[in-house]
Design a protein around this motif. Structure first.
Motif, PDB file in Angstrom:
ATOM      1  N   MET A  24     -67.329  73.742  97.039  1.00 11.90           N
ATOM      2  CA  MET A  24     -67.719  74.417  98.076  1.00 11.90           C
ATOM      3  C   MET A  24     -66.473  74.060  99.422  1.00 11.90           C
ATOM      4  O   MET A  24     -66.342  73.227  99.524  1.00 11.90           O
ATOM      5  CB  MET A  24     -68.947  74.018  98.991  1.00 11.90           C
ATOM      6  CG  MET A  24     -70.201  74.324  97.702  1.00 11.90           C
ATOM      7  SD  MET A  24     -70.693  75.949  97.424  1.00 11.90           S
ATOM      8  CE  MET A  24     -71.268  76.239  99.175  1.00 11.90           C
ATOM      9  N   GLU A  78     -68.329  81.856  95.190  1.00  8.24           N
ATOM     10  CA  GLU A  78     -68.385  80.969  96.083  1.00  8.24           C
ATOM     11  C   GLU A  78     -67.233  80.862  96.799  1.00  8.24           C
ATOM     12  O   GLU A  78     -67.086  80.591  97.933  1.00  8.24           O
ATOM     13  CB  GLU A  78     -69.085  79.526  95.801  1.00  8.24           C
ATOM     14  CG  GLU A  78     -70.521  79.660  95.363  1.00  8.24           C
ATOM     15  CD  GLU A  78     -71.287  80.162  96.471  1.00  8.24           C
ATOM     16  OE1 GLU A  78     -71.278  80.135  97.449  1.00  8.24           O
ATOM     17  OE2 GLU A  78     -72.392  80.738  96.153  1.00  8.24           O
ATOM     18  N   SER A  82     -65.641  81.771 100.857  1.00 10.06           N
ATOM     19  CA  SER A  82     -65.295  80.632 101.742  1.00 10.06           C
ATOM     20  C   SER A  82     -64.129  80.074 101.676  1.00 10.06           C
ATOM     21  O   SER A  82     -63.692  79.556 102.794  1.00 10.06           O
ATOM     22  CB  SER A  82     -66.422  79.778 101.695  1.00 10.06           C
ATOM     23  OG  SER A  82     -66.479  78.945 100.129  1.00 10.06           O
ATOM     24  N   LYS A 204     -65.901  71.363 101.720  1.00 15.48           N
ATOM     25  CA  LYS A 204     -67.298  71.219 102.511  1.00 15.48           C
ATOM     26  C   LYS A 204     -67.909  69.932 102.704  1.00 15.48           C
ATOM     27  O   LYS A 204     -68.190  69.382 103.690  1.00 15.48           O
ATOM     28  CB  LYS A 204     -68.179  72.131 102.364  1.00 15.48           C
ATOM     29  CG  LYS A 204     -69.313  72.497 103.573  1.00 15.48           C
ATOM     30  CD  LYS A 204     -69.986  73.594 103.303  1.00 15.48           C
ATOM     31  CE  LYS A 204     -71.010  74.054 104.249  1.00 15.48           C
ATOM     32  NZ  LYS A 204     -71.807  75.173 103.774  1.00 15.48           N
TER      33      LYS A 204
END
Length: 223
Positions: A24, A78, A82, A204
């Motif tokens: 992420m 994903e 991002s 993240k």
């Protein structure tokens, strides 16, 4: 060993320990332009078989194109949402010993004299025949695709040295991705095909555990 050499070794090992396949990304953190140029340069300056450089790096920053890619690259959804930067490494097709591209590479890029080009082309022919690279379009493409992984590895390491995260990916439908990129006019009329994907950005959250690898005795054998 000098202090400078020791420092370089420490920095490189720290980068390898830092790098992991980031799951992420923090969508609010963007890579500085000069840092990403450094990453691309690491790819551009990478070695390739015959010095052929059979690659092209598509840096996909368009939100519209990223959305389209999600439909054909399920393993990258994903990251497409991002990651600061998303790259499709393309492999050139038909890089035969007698191709216009390889002749141009030798004459225009490597600046070989005409007589040397003729001689080297013969060496390339024997090499590609012995390696069964000339068997069909797929074997030619696979050979070129292998070269992109050298560039990919150097880009991942360059990023890690800057404290930038990355994720290499193969989770895409080859036929559908190539069709999409062709439709977008990004494959130069079929001269390229998608080889591998890579996302870059900032994690993240930290990974839940440290680096896990087999020990050196299992993976390196001295003979």
């Amino acid at each position: 060993m000098t202090n400078q050499t020791s420092t370089i070794k420490e920095r490189v090992m720290e980068a390898y320990q830092f790098r992991h396949a980031t799951k992420m990304y923090d969508a609010n953190k963007k890579i500085a332009d000069n840092d990403f140029k450094f990453i691309l340069e690491a790819g551009r300056l990478s070695p390739s078989s015959l010095g052929s450089e059979p690659w092209k790096f598509l840096v996909v920053q368009s939100p519209e194109l990223r959305n389209k890619l999600m439909e054909v690259a399920p393993g990258a959804v994903e990251k497409l949402k991002s990651a600061s930067h998303f790259v499709i490494l393309l492999a050139r097709k038909n890089v035969r010993y007698d191709s216009d591209y390889l002749f141009s590479q030798m004459k225009d890029v490597q600046q070989m004299p005409e007589t040397v080009v003729t001689e080297v082309s013969g060496h390339y022919k024997r090499f590609q025949e012995q390696k069964q690279i000339l068997d069909n379009e797929r074997t030619l493409f696979d050979w070129a695709s292998k070269q992109t992984y050298i560039a990919l590895g150097n880009m991942l390491t360059a990023a890690a040295l800057l404290g930038i995260d990355s994720t290499p990916m193969e989770g895409f439908n080859q036929e559908k991705l190539d069709a999409l990129l062709e439709e977008e006019g990004l494959l130069e009329n079929g001269q390229f095909g998608a080889s591998v994907l890579a996302a870059f950005g900032y994690r993240k959250e930290d990974p839940k555990r440290g680096k896990t690898r087999r020990n050196i005795e299992e993976v390196a054998q001295w003979v």
